[in-house]
Design a protein around this motif. Structure first.
Motif, PDB file in Angstrom:
ATOM      1  N   ASN A  24      23.936  13.576  64.354  1.00 39.21           N
ATOM      2  CA  ASN A  24      24.138  14.705  63.993  1.00 39.21           C
ATOM      3  C   ASN A  24      24.577  15.870  64.964  1.00 39.21           C
ATOM      4  N   PHE A  25      23.930  15.680  66.131  1.00 32.41           N
ATOM      5  CA  PHE A  25      24.457  16.659  67.226  1.00 32.41           C
ATOM      6  C   PHE A  25      24.437  18.151  66.849  1.00 32.41           C
ATOM      7  N   ASP A  26      23.397  18.564  65.948  1.00 31.57           N
ATOM      8  CA  ASP A  26      22.980  19.796  65.876  1.00 31.57           C
ATOM      9  C   ASP A  26      22.478  20.511  66.868  1.00 31.57           C
ATOM     10  N   GLY A  27      23.274  21.606  67.446  1.00 26.49           N
ATOM     11  CA  GLY A  27      22.919  22.265  68.548  1.00 26.49           C
ATOM     12  C   GLY A  27      23.321  21.675  70.001  1.00 26.49           C
ATOM     13  N   VAL A  28      23.916  20.364  69.932  1.00 26.74           N
ATOM     14  CA  VAL A  28      24.360  19.827  71.126  1.00 26.74           C
ATOM     15  C   VAL A  28      23.286  20.035  72.362  1.00 26.74           C
ATOM     16  N   HIS A  29      22.089  19.874  71.868  1.00 27.77           N
ATOM     17  CA  HIS A  29      21.069  20.192  72.982  1.00 27.77           C
ATOM     18  C   HIS A  29      20.976  19.482  74.081  1.00 27.77           C
ATOM     19  N   LEU A  30      19.693  19.314  74.922  1.00 35.70           N
ATOM     20  CA  LEU A  30      19.847  18.529  76.195  1.00 35.70           C
ATOM     21  C   LEU A  30      19.739  17.124  75.938  1.00 35.70           C
ATOM     22  N   GLY A  31      19.010  16.830  74.635  1.00 42.15           N
ATOM     23  CA  GLY A  31      18.986  15.467  74.398  1.00 42.15           C
ATOM     24  C   GLY A  31      20.530  14.755  73.975  1.00 42.15           C
ATOM     25  N   HIS A  32      21.119  15.444  73.244  1.00 40.53           N
ATOM     26  CA  HIS A  32      22.471  15.169  72.966  1.00 40.53           C
ATOM     27  C   HIS A  32      23.304  15.167  74.182  1.00 40.53           C
ATOM     28  N   ARG A  33      23.119  15.808  74.977  1.00 35.82           N
ATOM     29  CA  ARG A  33      24.045  16.012  76.305  1.00 35.82           C
ATOM     30  C   ARG A  33      23.581  14.940  77.126  1.00 35.82           C
ATOM     31  N   ARG A  34      22.519  14.469  77.258  1.00 33.24           N
ATOM     32  CA  ARG A  34      22.011  13.134  78.172  1.00 33.24           C
ATOM     33  C   ARG A  34      22.917  11.912  77.472  1.00 33.24           C
ATOM     34  N   LEU A  35      22.784  11.873  75.996  1.00 37.08           N
ATOM     35  CA  LEU A  35      23.536  10.743  75.369  1.00 37.08           C
ATOM     36  C   LEU A  35      25.039  10.819  75.685  1.00 37.08           C
ATOM     37  N   ILE A  36      25.363  11.808  75.496  1.00 35.27           N
ATOM     38  CA  ILE A  36      27.029  11.975  75.673  1.00 35.27           C
ATOM     39  C   ILE A  36      27.389  11.680  77.124  1.00 35.27           C
ATOM     40  N   THR A  37      26.461  12.197  78.178  1.00 35.07           N
ATOM     41  CA  THR A  37      26.776  11.825  79.418  1.00 35.07           C
ATOM     42  C   THR A  37      26.869  10.315  79.813  1.00 35.07           C
ATOM     43  N   VAL A  38      26.001   9.638  79.048  1.00 37.38           N
ATOM     44  CA  VAL A  38      25.835   8.230  79.494  1.00 37.38           C
ATOM     45  C   VAL A  38      26.809   7.607  78.496  1.00 37.38           C
ATOM     46  N   LEU A  39      27.267   8.147  77.539  1.00 33.72           N
ATOM     47  CA  LEU A  39      28.419   7.582  76.753  1.00 33.72           C
ATOM     48  C   LEU A  39      29.736   7.705  77.649  1.00 33.72           C
ATOM     49  N   LYS A  40      29.774   8.687  78.044  1.00 32.99           N
ATOM     50  CA  LYS A  40      31.058   8.867  79.019  1.00 32.99           C
ATOM     51  C   LYS A  40      31.079   7.882  80.157  1.00 32.99           C
ATOM     52  N   GLU A  41      30.006   7.607  81.035  1.00 33.00           N
ATOM     53  CA  GLU A  41      29.595   6.680  82.106  1.00 33.00           C
ATOM     54  C   GLU A  41      29.864   5.270  81.583  1.00 33.00           C
ATOM     55  N   GLU A  42      29.071   4.988  80.609  1.00 38.79           N
ATOM     56  CA  GLU A  42      29.440   3.586  80.366  1.00 38.79           C
ATOM     57  C   GLU A  42      30.968   3.413  79.658  1.00 38.79           C
ATOM     58  N   MET A 183      15.339  27.012  76.381  1.00 45.26           N
ATOM     59  CA  MET A 183      14.966  25.814  77.317  1.00 45.26           C
ATOM     60  C   MET A 183      15.124  24.384  76.976  1.00 45.26           C
ATOM     61  N   LEU A 184      15.083  24.027  75.364  1.00 49.77           N
ATOM     62  CA  LEU A 184      15.532  22.899  74.858  1.00 49.77           C
ATOM     63  C   LEU A 184      16.946  22.911  74.663  1.00 49.77           C
ATOM     64  N   LEU A 185      17.817  23.894  74.303  1.00 48.37           N
ATOM     65  CA  LEU A 185      19.216  24.051  74.144  1.00 48.37           C
ATOM     66  C   LEU A 185      20.161  23.681  75.239  1.00 48.37           C
ATOM     67  N   GLY A 186      19.336  24.309  76.375  1.00 49.06           N
ATOM     68  CA  GLY A 186      20.131  24.055  77.678  1.00 49.06           C
ATOM     69  C   GLY A 186      21.221  25.443  77.841  1.00 49.06           C
ATOM     70  N   ARG A 187      21.132  26.380  76.672  1.00 51.53           N
ATOM     71  CA  ARG A 187      21.771  27.493  76.730  1.00 51.53           C
ATOM     72  C   ARG A 187      21.260  28.382  75.717  1.00 51.53           C
ATOM     73  N   PRO A 188      21.479  29.735  75.928  1.00 46.48           N
ATOM     74  CA  PRO A 188      21.063  30.690  74.742  1.00 46.48           C
ATOM     75  C   PRO A 188      21.577  30.424  73.452  1.00 46.48           C
ATOM     76  N   PHE A 189      20.604  30.381  72.458  1.00 40.62           N
ATOM     77  CA  PHE A 189      21.048  30.514  71.100  1.00 40.62           C
ATOM     78  C   PHE A 189      22.117  31.681  70.826  1.00 40.62           C
ATOM     79  N   SER A 190      23.177  31.223  70.113  1.00 43.91           N
ATOM     80  CA  SER A 190      24.036  32.402  69.682  1.00 43.91           C
ATOM     81  C   SER A 190      24.602  32.439  68.286  1.00 43.91           C
TER      82      SER A 190
END
Length: 324
Positions: A24-42, A183-190
């Motif tokens: 669902n990627f709601d917030g595209v938080h640090l966990g989502h970012r890890r997933l996307i980084t691995v996806l790109k690399e692989e 801290m969990l988003l990796g960016r301020p909530f807006s």
């Protein structure tokens, strides 16, 4: 690289095999970012097209319509963040009651294999899918061995002992704990919205404010006063102070929804109709009713002093992730 976005899976087609990140990627938080980084690399290693498959509206809104469910970001914000991470394709499947009735094996066959031509699937450790959430990462991995695709499962991402999750971030935002949310988003909530005309109450007190139209369905911070940064038309960054609530000192019985007002420091331009983004840095105090407008004005003076001190001490990383 320009990311292609599809707002309907029915019209999506690809000639090339893909690596698909699911969620669902709601917030595209640090966990989502890890997933996307691995996806790109692989996907690069395997010469596959990096692809995100997500859903709109959020499945919870369809499956549990009686619950009060709110999102961290608008769909446009989610698209913007994913685009900034260098993904090739973004497919936003409309989540319907019919789609929710699809069993997990049909989802794999009809969506992932026939539509997406997936050769690699990347998911979070707690991902479920298909009718009644009967599909899980173990079943996905096992059926992949039969059907000819690999599955990578991203383990929990932790930050200072907290497992990163959208539900925790929503909780922190509702509590007004912007530092933990960040801290969990990796960016301020807006909150993004258009500047609309208000009743000019702030101007009468000596502190002109911009009234921001709050997008429907977005999670709201607890009522109160916050130190904030403000971006106008996705351009320059300004410091300011925001109040979100119902303005109890000037209680208006016609107010049914919360109001977001922002006083921008050292700023005199009229920005009615402009698009702004308000970044919540730290809560200063709860919203309260004052006996007189003068008492409120005095409190606002103190709030501004406090906000300036908070923003002066904001870390470079906090500011740079907003500017980026």
């Amino acid at each position: 690289m320009i990311m292609k976005t599809y707002l309907d899976i029915e019209n999506f087609s690809t000639e090339k095999n893909t690596a698909v990140g699911l969620g669902n990627f709601d917030g595209v938080h640090l966990g989502h970012r890890r997933l996307i980084t691995v996806l790109k690399e692989e996907s690069r290693k395997r010469n596959l097209v990096s692809t995100i498959l997500t859903f709109d509206p959020h499945p919870s809104k369809i499956l549990f319509p009686e619950k009060d469910f709110s999102l961290i970001d608008t769909l446009n914000k989610k698209i913007s963040i994913i685009k900034s991470m260098g993904i090739s394709l973004l497919v936003i499947a409309p989540f319907t009651y019919e789609l929710s009735r699809l069993n997990w094996e049909e989802f794999v066959e009809k969506i992932l294999l026939e539509k997406m031509k997936a050769k690699l699937i990347v998911v979070g450790y707690n991902f479920t899918f298909g009718y009644n959430g009967q599909g899980n990462v173990e079943k996905l991995s096992n059926i992949g061995k039969e059907k000819g695709f690999e599955t990578i499962v991203i383990p929990p991402v932790k930050k200072e002992g907290e497992i990163v999750s959208s539900s925790k971030i929503r909780m922190f935002i509702k509590e007004g704990d912007m530092e933990k949310a960040q801290m969990l988003l990796g960016r301020p909530f807006s909150i993004e919205g258009r500047v609309i005309k208000g009743k000019s109450l702030g101007r009468k007190l000596g502190f002109p404010t911009a009234n921001i139209e709050i997008p429907e369905g977005i999670v709201l911070p607890s009522f109160g006063v916050y130190s904030v940064y403000i971006k106008i038309n996705n351009d320059k960054l300004y410091e300011g102070i925001a109040n979100i609530g119902i303005n109890p000192t000037f209680m208006d019985r016609n107010i049914k929804n919360p109001i977001l007002e922002v006083h921008i420091f050292d700023f005199t331009k009229l920005i009615y109709g402009e698009q702004v983004e308000v970044f919540f840095i730290k809560k200063i105090r709860d919203e309260k009713k004052f006996e007189t407008p003068n008492a409120l004005a005095e409190q606002i003076k103190n709030d501004i002093i406090t906000a300036r001190e908070i923003l002066r001490g904001a870390s470079f990383s906090r500011i740079s992730c907003i500017k980026g």
